[in-house]
Each structure stands twice: as C-alpha cells, then as structure tokens.
Design a protein around this motif. Structure first.
Motif, PDB file in Angstrom:
ATOM      1  N   LEU A  16      38.338  41.754  46.856  1.00 19.53           N
ATOM      2  CA  LEU A  16      38.790  40.412  46.504  1.00 19.53           C
ATOM      3  C   LEU A  16      38.525  40.300  45.006  1.00 19.53           C
ATOM      4  CD1 LEU A  16      37.201  38.330  49.418  1.00 19.53           C
ATOM      5  CD2 LEU A  16      39.398  39.505  49.351  1.00 19.53           C
ATOM      6  N   PHE A  18      38.839  38.508  41.259  1.00 24.21           N
ATOM      7  CA  PHE A  18      38.899  37.194  40.611  1.00 24.21           C
ATOM      8  C   PHE A  18      38.811  37.376  39.099  1.00 24.21           C
ATOM      9  CE2 PHE A  18      36.846  36.872  44.738  1.00 24.21           C
ATOM     10  CZ  PHE A  18      37.542  35.838  45.347  1.00 24.21           C
ATOM     11  N   SER A  22      34.532  40.648  41.135  1.00 29.51           N
ATOM     12  CA  SER A  22      35.097  41.091  42.404  1.00 29.51           C
ATOM     13  C   SER A  22      34.072  40.999  43.530  1.00 29.51           C
ATOM     14  CB  SER A  22      35.581  42.531  42.280  1.00 29.51           C
ATOM     15  OG  SER A  22      34.489  43.394  41.990  1.00 29.51           O
ATOM     16  N   HIS A  50      30.162  32.629  39.396  1.00 30.96           N
ATOM     17  CA  HIS A  50      30.697  31.623  40.313  1.00 30.96           C
ATOM     18  C   HIS A  50      30.394  30.229  39.801  1.00 30.96           C
ATOM     19  CE1 HIS A  50      29.285  35.030  42.918  1.00 30.96           C
ATOM     20  NE2 HIS A  50      30.539  34.948  43.289  1.00 30.96           N
ATOM     21  N   GLU A 121      32.984  34.482  53.659  1.00 30.46           N
ATOM     22  CA  GLU A 121      33.792  35.454  52.919  1.00 30.46           C
ATOM     23  C   GLU A 121      35.286  35.226  53.133  1.00 30.46           C
ATOM     24  OE1 GLU A 121      33.484  36.939  56.996  1.00 30.46           O
ATOM     25  OE2 GLU A 121      32.015  36.069  55.637  1.00 30.46           O
ATOM     26  N   LEU A 124      36.882  32.652  50.631  1.00 33.27           N
ATOM     27  CA  LEU A 124      37.171  33.130  49.274  1.00 33.27           C
ATOM     28  C   LEU A 124      38.623  33.577  49.122  1.00 33.27           C
ATOM     29  CD1 LEU A 124      33.914  35.150  48.617  1.00 33.27           C
ATOM     30  CD2 LEU A 124      34.535  32.919  47.667  1.00 33.27           C
ATOM     31  N   ARG A 125      39.200  34.081  50.195  1.00 34.30           N
ATOM     32  CA  ARG A 125      40.596  34.529  50.166  1.00 34.30           C
ATOM     33  C   ARG A 125      41.571  33.380  49.878  1.00 34.30           C
ATOM     34  NH1 ARG A 125      42.137  38.965  52.726  1.00 34.30           N
ATOM     35  NH2 ARG A 125      40.556  40.373  53.489  1.00 34.30           N
ATOM     36  N   LEU A 127      41.074  30.950  47.733  1.00 34.93           N
ATOM     37  CA  LEU A 127      41.002  30.457  46.359  1.00 34.93           C
ATOM     38  C   LEU A 127      42.245  30.871  45.585  1.00 34.93           C
ATOM     39  CD1 LEU A 127      37.246  31.184  45.592  1.00 34.93           C
ATOM     40  CD2 LEU A 127      38.310  28.983  46.156  1.00 34.93           C
ATOM     41  N   ASP A 129      42.796  31.893  42.598  1.00 35.63           N
ATOM     42  CA  ASP A 129      42.754  33.057  41.704  1.00 35.63           C
ATOM     43  C   ASP A 129      42.366  34.348  42.426  1.00 35.63           C
ATOM     44  OD1 ASP A 129      40.088  32.245  42.044  1.00 35.63           O
ATOM     45  OD2 ASP A 129      39.499  33.034  40.091  1.00 35.63           O
ATOM     46  N   CYS A 130      42.324  34.341  43.771  1.00 37.20           N
ATOM     47  CA  CYS A 130      41.969  35.532  44.540  1.00 37.20           C
ATOM     48  C   CYS A 130      43.172  36.472  44.636  1.00 37.20           C
ATOM     49  CB  CYS A 130      41.501  35.158  45.941  1.00 37.20           C
ATOM     50  SG  CYS A 130      41.016  36.584  46.936  1.00 37.20           S
ATOM     51  N   ARG A 131      42.939  37.717  44.269  1.00 34.96           N
ATOM     52  CA  ARG A 131      43.957  38.766  44.376  1.00 34.96           C
ATOM     53  C   ARG A 131      43.359  39.860  45.255  1.00 34.96           C
ATOM     54  NH1 ARG A 131      44.639  43.285  41.169  1.00 34.96           N
ATOM     55  NH2 ARG A 131      43.014  42.509  39.771  1.00 34.96           N
ATOM     56  N   ILE A 132      44.113  40.316  46.254  1.00 42.51           N
ATOM     57  CA  ILE A 132      43.632  41.341  47.187  1.00 42.51           C
ATOM     58  C   ILE A 132      44.081  42.714  46.681  1.00 42.51           C
ATOM     59  CG2 ILE A 132      43.618  42.162  49.566  1.00 42.51           C
ATOM     60  CD1 ILE A 132      42.503  39.320  49.249  1.00 42.51           C
TER      61      ILE A 132
END
Length: 140
Positions: A16, A18, A22, A50, A121, A124-125, A127, A129-132
């Motif tokens: 994840l 950000f 990460s 954070h 956890e 957080l996905r 959010l 600005d979360c990129r997987i």
C-alpha cells in the motif's frame, strides 16, 4: 479451508503506497488466516508520516525497527502525549485513541505494527492517496 501461510516475506505481499511511505501487510485474515490481529511493516520517508488518526475499536502496537521519529498518543482525557522514538521502542496505542507518527530523521523510518482486532489495515486502502503495488521484489 485455505492453506495457512506460516512464513511470509515482504516481497510476498502487495504494497500500500502513499505519498509519505508504504505499508506491507504480512499477517491478516486475507494473507494467512490470522483471526485475532493483523500486522505488517510500515516505512516512512524522511519528513513523512501519518497524520493524526485513530482506529475505531482497535488497539495498536508500534515497534520501531529503524530510524527515529516523533510519536504522539492521546491520553485518556484526549491530551496529546508526544515523545521522540528510536529503534527498539515499543508504542502502545489504546483502542480508538488518536495518534500520529512522523519520521524526524534523515533515513527511512521502519516500524512493525500490530492491530487487534484485524481490520484497520483494510481501511487504509480506502484513503484517496493509496496506490496498490503488486507483490514482488520491485515492490520493496
């Protein structure tokens, strides 16, 4: 029943990603069937960290693996308690308590986090600005 993965390396799981760093979830119901908690490695870049947040209904343990930072945890009256933290420090965040972590050093700060119960956890996905990043050596 899904086969349990007893041994999980960081390259075995997705990242994840950000702006600030990460998070690699290495233990969770989805990763290996853990039922009472989830855990993983967070890496924060210098000056990253954070913002103040909480995990409703969950306790958190943060263990500093490398680097240095500033940690805030609110006390039972909602007052911020702030401390410098370095490798070897364990931080306990009571259930639903607001907290933040900031890397104050010149190198990446790495922490191991545990949530109980599991679930924080997954939030957080959501959010913006979360990129997987898929699992693999490049995802480190």
């Amino acid at each position: 029943m899904k086969t349990r993965r007893f041994f999980v390396k960081s390259e075995d799981v997705e990242t994840l990603a950000f702006k600030w760093g990460s998070f690699k979830v290495t233990c969770s119901p989805e990763v290996n069937g853990a039922s009472g908690f989830s855990a993983g490695i967070v890496e924060m870049q210098p000056d990253g960290g954070h913002d103040r947040h909480n995990h409703p209904g969950a306790e958190e343990i943060i263990y500093v693996l490398a680097g240095e930072g500033e940690q805030m945890v609110e006390d039972e009256d909602g007052n911020p308690v702030v401390s410098a933290v370095t490798a070897g420090c364990t931080i306990y965040v009571p259930e639903s308590r607001y907290h933040y972590t900031v890397n104050t050093g010149k190198e990446p700060m790495r922490v191991f986090v545990v949530y109980s119960p599991a679930g924080s956890e997954r939030e957080l996905r959501k959010l913006p600005d979360c990129r997987i990043v898929p699992a693999g050596p490049a995802a480190r």
